[in-house]
Design a protein around this motif. Sequence first.
Motif, PDB file in Angstrom:
ATOM      1  N   LEU A  95      58.925 -22.938 -19.918  1.00  0.00           N
ATOM      2  CA  LEU A  95      57.556 -23.299 -20.839  1.00  0.00           C
ATOM      3  C   LEU A  95      56.587 -23.499 -19.910  1.00  0.00           C
ATOM      4  CD1 LEU A  95      58.977 -26.177 -22.945  1.00  0.00           C
ATOM      5  CD2 LEU A  95      58.224 -24.126 -23.668  1.00  0.00           C
ATOM      6  N   TYR A  96      56.578 -23.866 -18.567  1.00  0.00           N
ATOM      7  CA  TYR A  96      55.608 -23.707 -17.817  1.00  0.00           C
ATOM      8  C   TYR A  96      54.935 -22.290 -17.231  1.00  0.00           C
ATOM      9  CZ  TYR A  96      54.581 -28.643 -16.114  1.00  0.00           C
ATOM     10  OH  TYR A  96      54.022 -29.886 -15.959  1.00  0.00           O
ATOM     11  N   ILE A  97      55.959 -21.531 -17.251  1.00  0.00           N
ATOM     12  CA  ILE A  97      55.749 -20.046 -16.759  1.00  0.00           C
ATOM     13  C   ILE A  97      54.991 -19.494 -18.066  1.00  0.00           C
ATOM     14  CG2 ILE A  97      56.560 -17.714 -16.272  1.00  0.00           C
ATOM     15  CD1 ILE A  97      58.669 -19.164 -14.520  1.00  0.00           C
ATOM     16  N   ILE A  98      55.583 -19.684 -19.272  1.00  0.00           N
ATOM     17  CA  ILE A  98      54.948 -18.925 -20.462  1.00  0.00           C
ATOM     18  C   ILE A  98      53.524 -19.671 -20.582  1.00  0.00           C
ATOM     19  CG2 ILE A  98      55.079 -18.776 -22.969  1.00  0.00           C
ATOM     20  CD1 ILE A  98      58.290 -18.633 -22.539  1.00  0.00           C
ATOM     21  N   THR A  99      53.293 -20.862 -20.629  1.00  0.00           N
ATOM     22  CA  THR A  99      52.019 -21.500 -20.775  1.00  0.00           C
ATOM     23  C   THR A  99      51.077 -21.134 -19.838  1.00  0.00           C
ATOM     24  OG1 THR A  99      53.252 -23.485 -21.872  1.00  0.00           O
ATOM     25  CG2 THR A  99      51.034 -23.765 -21.376  1.00  0.00           C
ATOM     26  N   SER A 100      51.333 -20.925 -18.655  1.00  0.00           N
ATOM     27  CA  SER A 100      50.572 -20.734 -17.589  1.00  0.00           C
ATOM     28  C   SER A 100      49.985 -19.318 -17.609  1.00  0.00           C
ATOM     29  CB  SER A 100      51.255 -20.961 -16.066  1.00  0.00           C
ATOM     30  OG  SER A 100      51.513 -22.263 -16.015  1.00  0.00           O
ATOM     31  N   LEU A 101      50.872 -18.328 -18.006  1.00  0.00           N
ATOM     32  CA  LEU A 101      50.387 -17.000 -18.316  1.00  0.00           C
ATOM     33  C   LEU A 101      49.550 -16.905 -19.362  1.00  0.00           C
ATOM     34  CD1 LEU A 101      53.755 -15.169 -17.400  1.00  0.00           C
ATOM     35  CD2 LEU A 101      51.838 -15.252 -16.133  1.00  0.00           C
ATOM     36  N   ILE A 102      49.839 -17.601 -20.338  1.00  0.00           N
ATOM     37  CA  ILE A 102      48.725 -17.454 -21.530  1.00  0.00           C
ATOM     38  C   ILE A 102      47.422 -18.131 -20.981  1.00  0.00           C
ATOM     39  CG2 ILE A 102      48.245 -18.564 -23.777  1.00  0.00           C
ATOM     40  CD1 ILE A 102      51.173 -18.650 -24.224  1.00  0.00           C
ATOM     41  N   ASN A 103      47.115 -19.201 -20.449  1.00  0.00           N
ATOM     42  CA  ASN A 103      46.185 -19.917 -19.823  1.00  0.00           C
ATOM     43  C   ASN A 103      45.350 -18.979 -18.873  1.00  0.00           C
ATOM     44  OD1 ASN A 103      45.973 -22.055 -21.460  1.00  0.00           O
ATOM     45  ND2 ASN A 103      47.430 -23.231 -20.418  1.00  0.00           N
ATOM     46  N   PHE A 104      46.369 -18.408 -17.956  1.00  0.00           N
ATOM     47  CA  PHE A 104      45.846 -17.401 -16.927  1.00  0.00           C
ATOM     48  C   PHE A 104      44.958 -16.230 -17.356  1.00  0.00           C
ATOM     49  CE2 PHE A 104      45.956 -14.787 -13.257  1.00  0.00           C
ATOM     50  CZ  PHE A 104      45.417 -15.458 -12.271  1.00  0.00           C
ATOM     51  N   ILE A 105      45.713 -15.637 -18.545  1.00  0.00           N
ATOM     52  CA  ILE A 105      45.245 -14.605 -19.149  1.00  0.00           C
ATOM     53  C   ILE A 105      44.029 -14.875 -20.159  1.00  0.00           C
ATOM     54  CG2 ILE A 105      45.884 -12.610 -20.797  1.00  0.00           C
ATOM     55  CD1 ILE A 105      48.536 -12.715 -19.709  1.00  0.00           C
ATOM     56  N   GLY A 106      43.941 -15.856 -20.839  1.00  0.00           N
ATOM     57  CA  GLY A 106      43.021 -16.005 -21.698  1.00  0.00           C
ATOM     58  C   GLY A 106      41.941 -17.183 -21.173  1.00  0.00           C
ATOM     59  N   GLY A 107      41.931 -17.268 -19.763  1.00  0.00           N
ATOM     60  CA  GLY A 107      41.074 -18.611 -19.393  1.00  0.00           C
ATOM     61  C   GLY A 107      39.756 -18.222 -18.877  1.00  0.00           C
ATOM     62  N   SER A 108      39.041 -17.027 -19.115  1.00  0.00           N
ATOM     63  CA  SER A 108      38.069 -16.490 -18.472  1.00  0.00           C
ATOM     64  C   SER A 108      36.889 -17.558 -18.698  1.00  0.00           C
ATOM     65  CB  SER A 108      37.780 -15.029 -18.812  1.00  0.00           C
ATOM     66  OG  SER A 108      37.459 -15.044 -20.252  1.00  0.00           O
ATOM     67  N   GLY A 109      36.031 -17.577 -17.735  1.00  0.00           N
ATOM     68  CA  GLY A 109      35.042 -18.559 -17.663  1.00  0.00           C
ATOM     69  C   GLY A 109      35.358 -20.141 -17.808  1.00  0.00           C
ATOM     70  N   ASP A 110      36.466 -20.444 -17.667  1.00  0.00           N
ATOM     71  CA  ASP A 110      36.939 -21.842 -17.804  1.00  0.00           C
ATOM     72  C   ASP A 110      37.876 -21.989 -16.471  1.00  0.00           C
ATOM     73  OD1 ASP A 110      37.393 -24.380 -18.146  1.00  0.00           O
ATOM     74  OD2 ASP A 110      38.712 -24.075 -20.018  1.00  0.00           O
ATOM     75  N   GLY A 111      37.265 -22.629 -15.203  1.00  0.00           N
ATOM     76  CA  GLY A 111      37.761 -22.604 -14.107  1.00  0.00           C
ATOM     77  C   GLY A 111      38.950 -23.720 -13.897  1.00  0.00           C
ATOM     78  N   ALA A 112      38.567 -24.686 -14.861  1.00  0.00           N
ATOM     79  CA  ALA A 112      39.842 -26.004 -14.725  1.00  0.00           C
ATOM     80  C   ALA A 112      41.014 -25.293 -15.544  1.00  0.00           C
ATOM     81  CB  ALA A 112      39.156 -27.007 -15.528  1.00  0.00           C
ATOM     82  N   ARG A 113      40.763 -24.636 -16.495  1.00  0.00           N
ATOM     83  CA  ARG A 113      42.061 -23.740 -17.289  1.00  0.00           C
ATOM     84  C   ARG A 113      42.818 -22.949 -16.215  1.00  0.00           C
ATOM     85  NH1 ARG A 113      41.461 -20.531 -22.920  1.00  0.00           N
ATOM     86  NH2 ARG A 113      43.863 -20.106 -23.139  1.00  0.00           N
ATOM     87  N   ILE A 114      42.031 -22.166 -15.412  1.00  0.00           N
ATOM     88  CA  ILE A 114      42.480 -21.295 -14.438  1.00  0.00           C
ATOM     89  C   ILE A 114      43.400 -21.970 -13.421  1.00  0.00           C
ATOM     90  CG2 ILE A 114      42.005 -19.325 -12.918  1.00  0.00           C
ATOM     91  CD1 ILE A 114      41.808 -18.134 -15.240  1.00  0.00           C
ATOM     92  N   ALA A 115      42.665 -22.983 -12.991  1.00  0.00           N
ATOM     93  CA  ALA A 115      43.376 -23.975 -11.875  1.00  0.00           C
ATOM     94  C   ALA A 115      44.725 -24.594 -12.543  1.00  0.00           C
ATOM     95  CB  ALA A 115      42.322 -25.159 -11.475  1.00  0.00           C
ATOM     96  N   GLY A 116      44.657 -24.993 -13.613  1.00  0.00           N
ATOM     97  CA  GLY A 116      45.815 -25.515 -14.193  1.00  0.00           C
ATOM     98  C   GLY A 116      46.906 -24.482 -14.612  1.00  0.00           C
ATOM     99  N   ALA A 117      46.505 -23.288 -14.879  1.00  0.00           N
ATOM    100  CA  ALA A 117      47.462 -22.165 -14.932  1.00  0.00           C
ATOM    101  C   ALA A 117      48.104 -21.891 -13.619  1.00  0.00           C
ATOM    102  CB  ALA A 117      46.774 -20.929 -15.483  1.00  0.00           C
ATOM    103  N   VAL A 118      47.381 -21.775 -12.604  1.00  0.00           N
ATOM    104  CA  VAL A 118      47.957 -21.552 -11.066  1.00  0.00           C
ATOM    105  C   VAL A 118      48.684 -22.626 -10.812  1.00  0.00           C
ATOM    106  CG1 VAL A 118      47.346 -21.443  -8.737  1.00  0.00           C
ATOM    107  CG2 VAL A 118      45.849 -20.120 -10.374  1.00  0.00           C
ATOM    108  N   PHE A 119      48.363 -23.877 -10.989  1.00  0.00           N
ATOM    109  CA  PHE A 119      49.242 -24.992 -10.558  1.00  0.00           C
ATOM    110  C   PHE A 119      50.621 -24.854 -11.684  1.00  0.00           C
ATOM    111  CE2 PHE A 119      45.669 -26.940  -8.338  1.00  0.00           C
ATOM    112  CZ  PHE A 119      46.357 -27.308  -7.236  1.00  0.00           C
ATOM    113  N   GLY A 120      50.318 -24.638 -12.776  1.00  0.00           N
ATOM    114  CA  GLY A 120      51.523 -24.478 -13.896  1.00  0.00           C
ATOM    115  C   GLY A 120      52.461 -23.196 -13.203  1.00  0.00           C
ATOM    116  N   LEU A 121      51.965 -22.133 -12.813  1.00  0.00           N
ATOM    117  CA  LEU A 121      53.127 -21.360 -12.088  1.00  0.00           C
ATOM    118  C   LEU A 121      53.726 -21.752 -10.985  1.00  0.00           C
ATOM    119  CD1 LEU A 121      50.699 -18.200 -12.418  1.00  0.00           C
ATOM    120  CD2 LEU A 121      52.914 -18.605 -13.632  1.00  0.00           C
TER     121      LEU A 121
END
Length: 153
Positions: A95-121
């Motif tokens: 679940l963490y890998i799937i959610t993080s990939l979704i957030n990493f791909i669709g998180g352009s312009g939202d730095g906190a979302r990208i950071a959450g995706a990186v920590f999620g990975l």
Amino acid sequence: MADTTASGSPSCVERLKSYVKTQKGFILAAEILVSFIIIICYAASVYGGYSALAICEMIFSMIFFGIFMMDLDKQILVINWVWTDLFRAGIGAVLYIITSLINFIGGSGDGARIAGAVFGLIAGLIFAYDTYTIFLQVKSNRQHSAAPTDDRV
């Protein structure tokens, strides 16, 4: 005045310190810490709904940390704790890998979302490593307790 330092059983803080020094305790503490960081990142993001996974996984890790730290897994024998922990860690990794990939791909312009995706990975890798160590434990337990085979019919 009674001497409280000469008690027979170790205190909760002493158990915590000694359990965190073990491999399983360190992995569970890392899971809790990274999940907390992910909660903070997703809470600062525009899309805060992704923090539900991190909250659930942090709570489950805290519960298992407490159970294993206090040796309740040896007292409560109704539940097979090794298999339950294996499913918890495996589902958390996926679940963490799937959610993080979704957030990493669709998180352009939202730095906190990208950071959450990186920590999620990173959390996905920690949970996957936990799954691997538990799987090795299950595999070694099976080899040690194999049923005897009889060639006679």
